[in-house]
Design an enzyme around this catalytic site. Structure first.
Site, short mmCIF file in Angstrom:
data_model
loop_
_atom_site.label_atom_id
_atom_site.label_comp_id
_atom_site.label_asym_id
_atom_site.label_seq_id
_atom_site.Cartn_x
_atom_site.Cartn_y
_atom_site.Cartn_z
N GLU A 85 -9.38 -7.78 8.71
CA GLU A 85 -8.84 -6.71 7.88
C GLU A 85 -9.69 -5.44 7.90
OE1 GLU A 85 -6.06 -6.46 6.51
OE2 GLU A 85 -5.25 -8.44 6.06
N HIS A 95 -5.66 -5.18 10.68
CA HIS A 95 -4.88 -4.82 9.49
C HIS A 95 -3.56 -4.17 9.91
CE1 HIS A 95 -4.44 -3.45 5.29
NE2 HIS A 95 -4.09 -2.27 5.76
N SER A 150 -0.31 -3.53 2.84
CA SER A 150 -1.39 -2.62 2.47
C SER A 150 -1.05 -1.88 1.18
CB SER A 150 -1.67 -1.66 3.64
OG SER A 150 -2.90 -0.99 3.45
#
Length: 633
Positions: A352, A494, A225
């Site tokens: 995601e 995610h 991320s």
């Protein structure tokens, strides 16, 4: 009894002293670095072995007082043995209280007390006889540049270090305003100091990792991320490039809608934060002095209010295009080939977007099935693409709507997941991979440099050599962990590949399945193979499993692998049709329609709505036409 106690006390004291002395002189546990001695500890791993961990080694002076908002200063040497047997404090950050006590959110909250004195790093070393020239893997945590800590359980480096015989390193870096508040032209708050914290930790690795048996010429940085975006930023930043060898980017890249802001926008947010915490309007010096006088939590409490709009996947204080750390925007640097010439491995998770939907998208919650009405979907699209005008929003809606079933609440939920994930993660990452791969081909064809328009000399950009080292490996992680506490509709979320990369399924008490343990071992091997050789297929002994070969990603074939408990499968085109919208069509559409006057813009929006209505009407009419007619009337 008192006499016996009196006789035993000196013996116990001497035994304790001897034990302490042995611990301090044990060559496995005590290492002399360039700055001084550090004492580590042994940590158990599942096969009755152990690793040596050095936790909380300082790499910078504490950024306190006048050092708040300023670039880090290298740590000064110390004389005593530094106790590196426990994790350091976390940097000050926002703590998620949306679902108190829920392990799915608590696992990302800091598990150590918070402090501005937080610039420390951790090293895990496999317990091999005299480790020497081992590959080094340096982890950079994510958290939207507003949160994160190297001490989280999911980032425990012991399993990866032990299984793959690599040295694992992780560092803390400043987040939120402490790491990314920026005032153009101010040496007191230049911005990007969180990235400079990371760079200083990478310099520490270059200077010291050989004392721990690591090879400073074989350093791979990897992150997820915002941590992956940071990895990509070091690939772009000329002064960072010499400090590592290769890069792995998990669900994040430096290009994209949320990673950076302009200096003008950064200044606006800094001034807004000052007003929110009671700083009077004035010059930059007065503003910084006032912000430094505030308690850390005062700044954290107000940070979300500086955003110019309400949106999903948007964060208050992020890296800034400063002309120093970043000579240009990430997009411009990618397009010109101005990045480190090296191998990269990168990829995304299947869902995601789902994690971010529960933080503000209409109709979404972790506590129900999140069946989304059409009205909530349309509102959610506006929140997901806050910079788009009406025409741009209509284009997104048109692309992601099943016009044969537009009111289906499950399809609306899935479309929102795709929109948020594609816009913010998948398609920027696909573009990053394509640009890297494209320059590999161009350099192979031309065999000549184009550095005349770049000017980076020997800084390691992809366009300064005809012998490019670039190769790209792409993955899609699509396994949902059996013990995941989030609801089923959120899918492969995610951030939830990290536990497999770090080997947590090897820990029996965490209740993963045997198949998940095997998947984790495979992923650790892929990551470590890549770190050692630049190729995930080449094992430590030089062998290659030809039955499960991970192909190179090229800009033409765009091959990638699926990572799950099944055998390795190769796919082509990572959401190519949808990414054409985000990477090509929508930016051009917004550029063309930017200066259209309000009347014309409204007309075009109405036309798009009319087109959608006509498409819906035609579908209904076709359906009606195919029905059997009553002939008895």
């Amino acid at each position: 009894m008192k006499i016996l106690d009196a006789l035993l006390f000196p013996v116990i004291f001497i035994m304790f002293f001897i034990h302490l002395s042995i611990a301090q002189t044990d060559p496995e546990l005590t290492i002399m670095t360039r700055l001084g001695q550090v004492q580590g500890t042994r940590l158990p791993v599942p096969d009755r072995s152990h690793v040596i961990a050095f936790l909380g080694i300082p790499f910078a002076e504490p950024p306190l007082g006048k050092m708040r908002f300023k670039p880090p200063e290298p740590k000064k040497p110390w004389n005593d043995v530094f106790d590196a047997r426990d994790y350091p404090s976390a940097c000050y950050q926002y703590v998620d209280t949306s679902y108190p006590g829920f392990s799915g959110t608590e696992m990302w909250n800091p598990n150590r007390m918070m402090s501005e004195d937080c610039l420390y790093l951790n090293v895990w070393v496999p317990a091999t006889p005299r480790p020497h020239n081992l590959t080094v893997m340096v982890w950079i945590y994510g958290g939207g540049f507003y949160s994160g800590s190297s001490s989280l359980d999911v980032y425990d480096g012991r399993y990866l270090a032990h299984s793959e015989k690599v040295v694992v390193v992780s560092m803390n870096y400043r987040v939120s305003a402490f790491g990314f508040l920026a005032l153009n032209g101010s040496a007191e708050a230049p911005g990007n100091v969180g990235l400079l914290d990371q760079r200083l930790a990478l310099q520490w690795v270059q200077d010291n990792i050989h004392f721990f048996g690591g090879n400073p010429k074989q350093v791979t940085i990897f992150g997820e991320s915002a941590g992956a975006a940071s990895v990509g930023m070091h690939l772009l930043s000329p002064d960072s490039r010499p400090k590592f060898t290769r890069a792995i980017l998990q669900s994040g890249v430096p290009n994209g809608p949320w990673r950076t802001v302009s200096f003008d926008e950064a200044r606006r947010r800094a001034i807004k934060l000052g007003r929110l915490v009671g700083c009077p309007d004035g010059n930059d010096t007065d503003l910084i002095d006032c912000l430094r006088s505030k308690q850390p939590q005062d700044l954290i409490d107000q940070e979300w209010l500086v955003l110019p709009f309400s949106g999903l996947f948007r964060f208050s204080f992020v890296p800034v295009i400063d002309g120093v750390v970043f000579p240009d925007t990430p997009e411009a640097m990618l397009n010109s080939g101005n990045f480190k010439d090296t191998q990269i491995l990168l990829g995304v998770n299947q869902n995601e977007g789902s994690y971010f939907l529960i933080y503000g998208a209409p109709g979404f919650s972790k506590d129900n099935e999140s069946l989304i009405t059409r009205e909530d979907f349309l509102q959610g699209v506006k929140m997901s693409v806050p910079h788009a005008n009406e025409i741009g929003l209509e284009a997104v809606i048109l692309q992601y709507t099943d016009w044969m079933d537009e009111d289906n609440p499950i399809k609306n939920r899935e479309a929102m997941d795709d929109i948020v994930g594609d816009h913010n993660v998948v398609c920027p990452l696909q573009h990053f991979a394509k640009m890297y791969a494209q320059y590999s081909i161009l350099q192979g064809q031309t065999g000549t440099a184009s550095q005349g328009n770049l000017g980076w000399g020997n800084s390691g950009s992809a366009s300064n050599s005809g012998n490019s080292q670039v190769s790209v490996y792409l993955y899609m992680f699509d396994h949902r962990a059996s013990n995941l506490v989030w609801p089923e509709w959120m899918g492969v979320i995610h951030g939830y590949e990290i536990e497999f990369v770090f080997g947590l399924p090897l820990e029996k008490r965490l209740n993963y399945t045997l198949e998940e343990e095997k998947l984790s071992r495979r992923m650790m091997k892929y990551w470590a193979n890549f770190a050692r050789t630049g190729n995930p297929n080449i094992n430590v002994d030089g062998s290659i499993d030809s039955r499960r070969r991970w192909p190179v990603f090229t800009s033409t074939e765009q091959k990638h692998v699926g990572l799950n408990t099944d055998s390795l499968k190769v796919h082509k085109g990572l959401k190519s049709q949808f990414c054409a919208l985000w990477n090509r069509f929508l930016p051009r559409l917004l550029n063309v329609t930017e200066n259209i006057d309000d009347a014309e813009r409204q007309w075009k929006a109405e036309f798009h709505r009319w087109s959608s209505y006509m498409m819906h009407w035609k579908n209904q009419f076709d359906h009606y036409s195919k029905q059997e007619r009553c002939t008895n009337l």
